[in-house]
Write a protein that holds these residues in place. Structure first.
Motif, PDB file in Angstrom:
ATOM      1  N   THR A 188     -13.814   9.511   5.205  1.00 56.19           N
ATOM      2  CA  THR A 188     -13.240  10.630   4.442  1.00 56.19           C
ATOM      3  C   THR A 188     -12.134  10.183   3.499  1.00 56.19           C
ATOM      4  O   THR A 188     -11.776  10.902   2.579  1.00 56.19           O
ATOM      5  CB  THR A 188     -12.607  11.676   5.372  1.00 56.19           C
ATOM      6  N   GLY A 189     -11.566   9.017   3.722  1.00 54.54           N
ATOM      7  CA  GLY A 189     -10.317   8.686   3.044  1.00 54.54           C
ATOM      8  C   GLY A 189      -9.168   9.238   3.867  1.00 54.54           C
ATOM      9  O   GLY A 189      -9.350  10.130   4.697  1.00 54.54           O
ATOM     10  N   VAL A 190      -7.982   8.702   3.586  1.00 59.25           N
ATOM     11  CA  VAL A 190      -6.839   9.012   4.448  1.00 59.25           C
ATOM     12  C   VAL A 190      -6.230  10.376   4.103  1.00 59.25           C
ATOM     13  O   VAL A 190      -6.124  10.738   2.937  1.00 59.25           O
ATOM     14  CB  VAL A 190      -5.771   7.908   4.309  1.00 59.25           C
ATOM     15  N   LEU A 191      -5.838  11.111   5.118  1.00 57.64           N
ATOM     16  CA  LEU A 191      -5.002  12.301   4.951  1.00 57.64           C
ATOM     17  C   LEU A 191      -3.626  11.963   5.503  1.00 57.64           C
ATOM     18  O   LEU A 191      -3.508  11.192   6.438  1.00 57.64           O
ATOM     19  CB  LEU A 191      -5.568  13.479   5.744  1.00 57.64           C
ATOM     20  N   ALA A 192      -2.605  12.558   4.909  1.00 55.26           N
ATOM     21  CA  ALA A 192      -1.264  12.302   5.412  1.00 55.26           C
ATOM     22  C   ALA A 192      -0.506  13.611   5.519  1.00 55.26           C
ATOM     23  O   ALA A 192      -0.694  14.514   4.700  1.00 55.26           O
ATOM     24  CB  ALA A 192      -0.529  11.346   4.482  1.00 55.26           C
ATOM     25  N   MET A 193       0.347  13.719   6.525  1.00 59.57           N
ATOM     26  CA  MET A 193       1.157  14.917   6.691  1.00 59.57           C
ATOM     27  C   MET A 193       2.527  14.517   7.242  1.00 59.57           C
ATOM     28  O   MET A 193       2.633  13.602   8.065  1.00 59.57           O
ATOM     29  CB  MET A 193       0.462  15.887   7.658  1.00 59.57           C
ATOM     30  N   LEU A 194       3.557  15.192   6.738  1.00 65.06           N
ATOM     31  CA  LEU A 194       4.900  14.905   7.230  1.00 65.06           C
ATOM     32  C   LEU A 194       5.073  15.488   8.628  1.00 65.06           C
ATOM     33  O   LEU A 194       4.534  16.547   8.947  1.00 65.06           O
ATOM     34  CB  LEU A 194       5.940  15.516   6.294  1.00 65.06           C
ATOM     35  N   THR A 219       4.654   7.172   1.878  1.00 68.45           N
ATOM     36  CA  THR A 219       4.987   5.879   2.473  1.00 68.45           C
ATOM     37  C   THR A 219       6.488   5.669   2.579  1.00 68.45           C
ATOM     38  O   THR A 219       6.973   5.016   3.492  1.00 68.45           O
ATOM     39  CB  THR A 219       4.417   4.731   1.607  1.00 68.45           C
ATOM     40  N   SER A 220       7.222   6.243   1.598  1.00 64.48           N
ATOM     41  CA  SER A 220       8.660   6.033   1.608  1.00 64.48           C
ATOM     42  C   SER A 220       9.338   6.965   2.612  1.00 64.48           C
ATOM     43  O   SER A 220      10.525   6.852   2.864  1.00 64.48           O
ATOM     44  CB  SER A 220       9.219   6.265   0.201  1.00 64.48           C
ATOM     45  N   LEU A 221       8.585   7.911   3.176  1.00 59.76           N
ATOM     46  CA  LEU A 221       9.152   8.837   4.161  1.00 59.76           C
ATOM     47  C   LEU A 221       8.709   8.373   5.550  1.00 59.76           C
ATOM     48  O   LEU A 221       7.513   8.346   5.834  1.00 59.76           O
ATOM     49  CB  LEU A 221       8.650  10.259   3.892  1.00 59.76           C
ATOM     50  N   PRO A 222       9.634   7.977   6.401  1.00 58.39           N
ATOM     51  CA  PRO A 222       9.251   7.356   7.665  1.00 58.39           C
ATOM     52  C   PRO A 222       8.471   8.285   8.590  1.00 58.39           C
ATOM     53  O   PRO A 222       7.558   7.858   9.288  1.00 58.39           O
ATOM     54  CB  PRO A 222      10.584   6.954   8.292  1.00 58.39           C
ATOM     55  N   GLU A 223       8.783   9.559   8.588  1.00 61.41           N
ATOM     56  CA  GLU A 223       8.194  10.470   9.556  1.00 61.41           C
ATOM     57  C   GLU A 223       6.919  11.105   9.016  1.00 61.41           C
ATOM     58  O   GLU A 223       6.930  12.225   8.547  1.00 61.41           O
ATOM     59  CB  GLU A 223       9.209  11.563   9.909  1.00 61.41           C
ATOM     60  N   HIS A 224       5.860  10.353   9.057  1.00 57.40           N
ATOM     61  CA  HIS A 224       4.602  10.961   8.626  1.00 57.40           C
ATOM     62  C   HIS A 224       3.437  10.429   9.463  1.00 57.40           C
ATOM     63  O   HIS A 224       3.538   9.407  10.117  1.00 57.40           O
ATOM     64  CB  HIS A 224       4.347  10.717   7.150  1.00 57.40           C
ATOM     65  N   ILE A 225       2.348  11.169   9.437  1.00 56.01           N
ATOM     66  CA  ILE A 225       1.151  10.811  10.195  1.00 56.01           C
ATOM     67  C   ILE A 225       0.016  10.573   9.209  1.00 56.01           C
ATOM     68  O   ILE A 225      -0.129  11.316   8.232  1.00 56.01           O
ATOM     69  CB  ILE A 225       0.771  11.967  11.155  1.00 56.01           C
ATOM     70  N   GLU A 226      -0.771   9.521   9.462  1.00 57.45           N
ATOM     71  CA  GLU A 226      -1.945   9.239   8.630  1.00 57.45           C
ATOM     72  C   GLU A 226      -3.186   9.332   9.502  1.00 57.45           C
ATOM     73  O   GLU A 226      -3.199   8.796  10.607  1.00 57.45           O
ATOM     74  CB  GLU A 226      -1.888   7.807   8.080  1.00 57.45           C
ATOM     75  N   ARG A 227      -4.183   9.992   9.016  1.00 58.13           N
ATOM     76  CA  ARG A 227      -5.442  10.082   9.762  1.00 58.13           C
ATOM     77  C   ARG A 227      -6.619  10.000   8.809  1.00 58.13           C
ATOM     78  O   ARG A 227      -6.571  10.473   7.673  1.00 58.13           O
ATOM     79  CB  ARG A 227      -5.535  11.420  10.521  1.00 58.13           C
ATOM     80  N   GLU A 228      -7.688   9.407   9.339  1.00 57.25           N
ATOM     81  CA  GLU A 228      -8.924   9.340   8.577  1.00 57.25           C
ATOM     82  C   GLU A 228     -10.070   9.594   9.535  1.00 57.25           C
ATOM     83  O   GLU A 228      -9.938   9.342  10.738  1.00 57.25           O
ATOM     84  CB  GLU A 228      -9.071   7.939   7.958  1.00 57.25           C
ATOM     85  N   MET A 229     -11.171  10.112   9.027  1.00 56.41           N
ATOM     86  CA  MET A 229     -12.348  10.276   9.874  1.00 56.41           C
ATOM     87  C   MET A 229     -13.504   9.512   9.253  1.00 56.41           C
ATOM     88  O   MET A 229     -13.572   9.373   8.031  1.00 56.41           O
ATOM     89  CB  MET A 229     -12.712  11.749   9.999  1.00 56.41           C
ATOM     90  N   ALA A 230     -14.388   8.994  10.136  1.00 57.46           N
ATOM     91  CA  ALA A 230     -15.563   8.303   9.620  1.00 57.46           C
ATOM     92  C   ALA A 230     -16.785   8.694  10.431  1.00 57.46           C
ATOM     93  O   ALA A 230     -16.687   9.021  11.620  1.00 57.46           O
ATOM     94  CB  ALA A 230     -15.352   6.793   9.676  1.00 57.46           C
ATOM     95  N   LEU A 231     -17.926   8.676   9.766  1.00 62.16           N
ATOM     96  CA  LEU A 231     -19.207   8.791  10.460  1.00 62.16           C
ATOM     97  C   LEU A 231     -19.851   7.410  10.388  1.00 62.16           C
ATOM     98  O   LEU A 231     -19.950   6.833   9.303  1.00 62.16           O
ATOM     99  CB  LEU A 231     -20.095   9.840   9.781  1.00 62.16           C
ATOM    100  N   LYS A 271       0.847  -1.193   0.000  1.00 66.29           N
ATOM    101  CA  LYS A 271       0.000   0.000   0.000  1.00 66.29           C
ATOM    102  C   LYS A 271       0.886   1.248   0.000  1.00 66.29           C
ATOM    103  O   LYS A 271       1.898   1.282   0.696  1.00 66.29           O
ATOM    104  CB  LYS A 271      -0.875  -0.026   1.252  1.00 66.29           C
ATOM    105  N   HIS A 272       0.528   2.226  -0.782  1.00 63.23           N
ATOM    106  CA  HIS A 272       1.285   3.474  -0.817  1.00 63.23           C
ATOM    107  C   HIS A 272       0.346   4.659  -0.635  1.00 63.23           C
ATOM    108  O   HIS A 272      -0.765   4.656  -1.157  1.00 63.23           O
ATOM    109  CB  HIS A 272       2.015   3.641  -2.153  1.00 63.23           C
ATOM    110  N   ILE A 273       0.826   5.657   0.092  1.00 68.24           N
ATOM    111  CA  ILE A 273       0.081   6.909   0.218  1.00 68.24           C
ATOM    112  C   ILE A 273       0.816   7.949  -0.609  1.00 68.24           C
ATOM    113  O   ILE A 273       1.997   8.221  -0.367  1.00 68.24           O
ATOM    114  CB  ILE A 273       0.019   7.389   1.678  1.00 68.24           C
ATOM    115  N   ILE A 274       0.125   8.491  -1.606  1.00 65.33           N
ATOM    116  CA  ILE A 274       0.752   9.484  -2.477  1.00 65.33           C
ATOM    117  C   ILE A 274       0.034  10.815  -2.289  1.00 65.33           C
ATOM    118  O   ILE A 274      -1.197  10.866  -2.361  1.00 65.33           O
ATOM    119  CB  ILE A 274       0.694   9.020  -3.947  1.00 65.33           C
TER     120      ILE A 274
END
Lengths: 561, 168
Positions: B151-157, B78-90, B3-6
């Motif tokens: 919402t689908g995933v959000l990612a931030m370094l 995904t290739s950058l180790p220092e990142h945060i992934e978050r998603e929200m759901a109802l 799986k990759h987050i782009i």
């Protein structure tokens, strides 16, 4: 002034002196203004003719081809040609009329979402929503179409925008942060390749259409001569390297020559230049060049590593990169493996002798290969050749030996039947002093036959050579070889009398029914300068294109007869 | 198939989203989720795409995305180790009054919260990693799951690096 004036003035700023177009209701305002401009307009008989003519014009002049069509059916009739240009990287700027802005989405008369329809087959596209956006869009469109890996760019112009008033202020700069093609290659990578080539015992260059598009033939020739490395081409590369040169190996692929295919299998190092490794060139991807390390130069990063794994990629414009190779040439040691190299060249020469392109001629029936050889002889190898798609296309590739890059104009990627005749129209308009031949089959010829009228109108002395076998010959050949001779609907049971058809259009029509008549027909055709000549060569019906590598096989699995 | 987050930075131009999504369908790439939202910079949007494929396919996806004229920046987070992934759901669930206490316990454990309640249903807002949301959904499914909208995933370094930096 109107949006139409801004559009036309912008085209003039880009040096456009010819457009290929077809008027209609939603582009009528632009046509009204065009009437007053010093831009030559070529009227085809179908919009597909306009776009292929623009391709032919672009190939022969090196300038972007421009075509104009109306909305809806006018625009959708361009689609095949846009896809063709996208696959073969031909720079085009396409202007389409669109229904008025407030009607978009209402299923208005002659409305089609042409930006949406063409999205996967353009390099970029614009829907103009404001008259002030016209000039920047044209400026960007030409820049995008011709730089990097060239391709088609579409500008959709709603009717109200064409009529809207605005001022003309042509931008002098372009700000496209998201589009920055590379020009220079990385010097480290170039030196790495030069060192690896020095170590190679059986090196080969594989040259694609990118060298022709990138105008890099001179640099290639110098580099080949400086290194002594043999050069093989792809089908689309033909003309990039002169056929008479001692380092010329031929062209590789499904119907390529034995020496090239053998060289690909035996090479220990391949430098690929301006090729996207089409499956028609490589055969089965997994079996391609089993003994070689591969380096690749391409301006488009997506062409690298897509089909074939590459050890050393160099992203850059082929002309600049080959210039850099020449600059660093002292890094290359030509004589490190002189004995192996001599043997390698001798092996290639031996393969070439074992299975050159050949056919068995006849004095009773016309062989299609004989017609191509005769065209080659009568034009001294200097003509511009366009082709349709099918057996005749490969006979042309095998038996017309191309010397220069602008000589061979064929639909390689998309494989569009009906390409050759309109492409010949565009090529002749771009290069009026050249002999232009469309090599055709009877199937392909009928697909855009209406363009004969265009050629007559503009007094274009193009020559159409129909290799008439009353079959869709290439599909029939596959049915013979791979489908147990079940000739499912490939026989053209009824075709018109092509001589009478030609005459009805106002062309000269000629026919050859025996081999003895071939040369006299060509001699007669060459005398005609002021109108097209259609030559109906009644060929043997079931000739095959050999050699052939069966689809899905490696290049070592060639069938010779 | 990893799986990759782009993440992409895209100009808000006509058809830009269609160019990105069309690239995935036209070339047969997988797309698991795609979120689009405006950034703090005027005229620029951020897209987060979850895709999967082996390395050469991911490399092609990235190169093809970079080729789009309206795409300013492509990053394989995904290739950058220092990142945060978050998603929200109802998450809307059938909940009868006597089950409420049990649900409040689960909600507490997942650090979710109730944002709407009727006599026989509740809507729960939950955010966190994709896995956390999926496990919550699986946990409440037997109670009578009505629907889930994610919402689908959000990612931030992490750190001060700007995820939506626009130089390619």
């Amino acid at each position: 002034m109107t949006g139409s004036d801004i559009l036309l003035k912008s085209l003039q700023q880009e040096g456009v002196d010819v457009v290929f177009g077809y008027p209609g209701g939603q582009i009528i305002g632009t046509y009204d203004r065009l009437y007053d401009y010093d831009i030559k307009h070529v009227l085809p008989r179908h919009e597909q003719g306009a776009v292929h003519a623009a391709e032919g014009y672009a190939r022969v002049t090196g300038k972007p081809g421009v075509c104009i069509a109306t909305s809806g059916p006018g625009a959708t009739n361009l689609v095949t040609g846009i896809a063709d240009a996208y696959m073969d990287s031909i720079p085009l700027v396409i202007i389409t009329g669109q229904v008025a802005s407030h009607l978009i989405g209402s299923d208005a008369f002659q409305e089609a979402d042409i930006v949406g329809i063409t999205r996967p087959i353009v390099k970029h596209s614009y829907l103009i929503k404001d008259v002030k956006d016209i000039a920047p869009a044209v400026k960007e469109a030409f820049h995008i179409a011709k730089s990097g890996r060239p391709g088609p760019v579409l500008i959709d112009m709603p009717k109200d925008i064409q009529a809207a008033k605005g001022s003309f202020d042509y931008p002098t700069t372009i700000d496209l942060q998201g589009y920055q093609p590379s020009y220079e290659g990385h010097p480290m990578q170039i030196k790495k390749v030069l060192h690896a080539l020095s170590e190679a015992k059986r090196p080969l260059m594989l040259v694609g259409g990118g060298v022709r598009l990138g105008n890099a033939s001179q640099e290639l020739l110098k580099f080949a001569e400086a290194t002594g490395i043999p050069v093989s081409m792809t089908f689309m590369g033909q003309g990039a390297f002169p056929s008479g040169n001692p380092l010329y190996v031929g062209w590789m692929g499904m119907h390529g020559n034995y020496a090239s295919n053998q060289a690909s299998i035996n090479a220990d190092y391949i430098l690929a230049i301006g090729t996207r490794f089409s499956d028609r060139t490589t055969g089965n991807f997994g079996m391609f060049a089993p003994n070689a390390t591969i380096a690749q130069i391409d301006v488009d990063p997506t062409s690298i590593g897509k089909n074939i794994a590459v050890k050393t990629p160099i992203v850059g414009d082929v002309k600049s990169v080959l210039g850099q190779f020449l600059k660093y040439i002292k890094e290359y040691k030509r004589d490190k493996h002189a004995e192996d190299r001599a043997k390698w060249l001798a092996d290639i020469a031996k393969w070439d002798k074992e299975h050159p392109f050949s056919y068995e001629n006849s004095n009773k029936v016309i062989k299609p290969q004989y017609v191509i050889e005769s065209i080659y002889n009568i034009t001294k190898g200097d003509a511009v050749i366009t082709t349709e798609v099918g057996q005749h296309q490969f006979f042309a590739g095998q038996f017309y030996k191309f010397k220069r890059p602008e000589q061979f104009i064929s639909s390689g990627g998309l494989g569009t039947m009906g390409f050759g005749l309109p492409a010949a129209v565009g090529a002749k308009i771009g290069a009026p002093d050249r002999d232009v031949f469309d090599i055709s089959g009877d199937g392909s010829f009928m697909m855009n036959v209406q363009e004969l009228a265009t050629a007559v109108q503009y007094r274009l002395g193009i020559k159409v050579a129909i290799l008439n076998n009353q079959f869709l010959g290439m599909v029939r050949q596959w049915q013979q070889l791979f489908f147990d001779k079940r000739y499912s609907y490939t026989c053209m049971e009824v075709q018109p009398d092509f001589v009478k058809l030609a005459e009805a259009f106002g062309c000269v029509g000629l026919r050859a029914e025996t081999p003895a008549e071939v040369m006299p027909v060509l001699i007669e055709a060459m005398k005609v300068k002021d109108r097209p000549v259609v030559m109906d060569f009644r060929c043997v019906r079931e000739e095959n294109v050999f050699p052939i590598v069966p689809p899905g096989m490696g290049l070592d699995k060639m069938i010779f007869k | 198939m990893k799986k990759h987050i782009i993440t992409l930075v895209v100009e808000n131009k006509f058809g830009a989203l269609a160019r990105v999504s069309g690239l995935f369908s036209g070339r047969g790439y997988n797309i698991e989720s795609l979120t689009v939202n405006e950034t703090e910079k005027p005229g620029l949007s951020n897209m987060t795409i979850i895709t999967s494929g082996d390395d050469p396919v991911i490399e092609q996806i990235i190169k093809q995305l970079r080729k789009l004229v309206n795409v300013l920046r492509v990053r394989d987070v995904t290739s950058l180790p220092e990142h945060i992934e978050r998603e929200m759901a109802l998450v809307k669930i059938h909940v009868m009054p006597k089950q409420r206490a049990e649900h409040f316990g689960i909600i507490e454990a997942f650090r979710a919260r109730v944002i709407d309640m009727t006599h026989d249903s509740m809507i729960v807002e939950i955010s966190g990693s994709e896995e956390k949301i999926s496990s919550y959904v699986e946990l409440v499914r037997p109670y009578g799951l009505i629907e889930v909208i994610r919402t689908g995933v959000l990612a931030m370094l992490k750190g001060s690096t700007v995820t939506t930096e626009t130089s390619k």
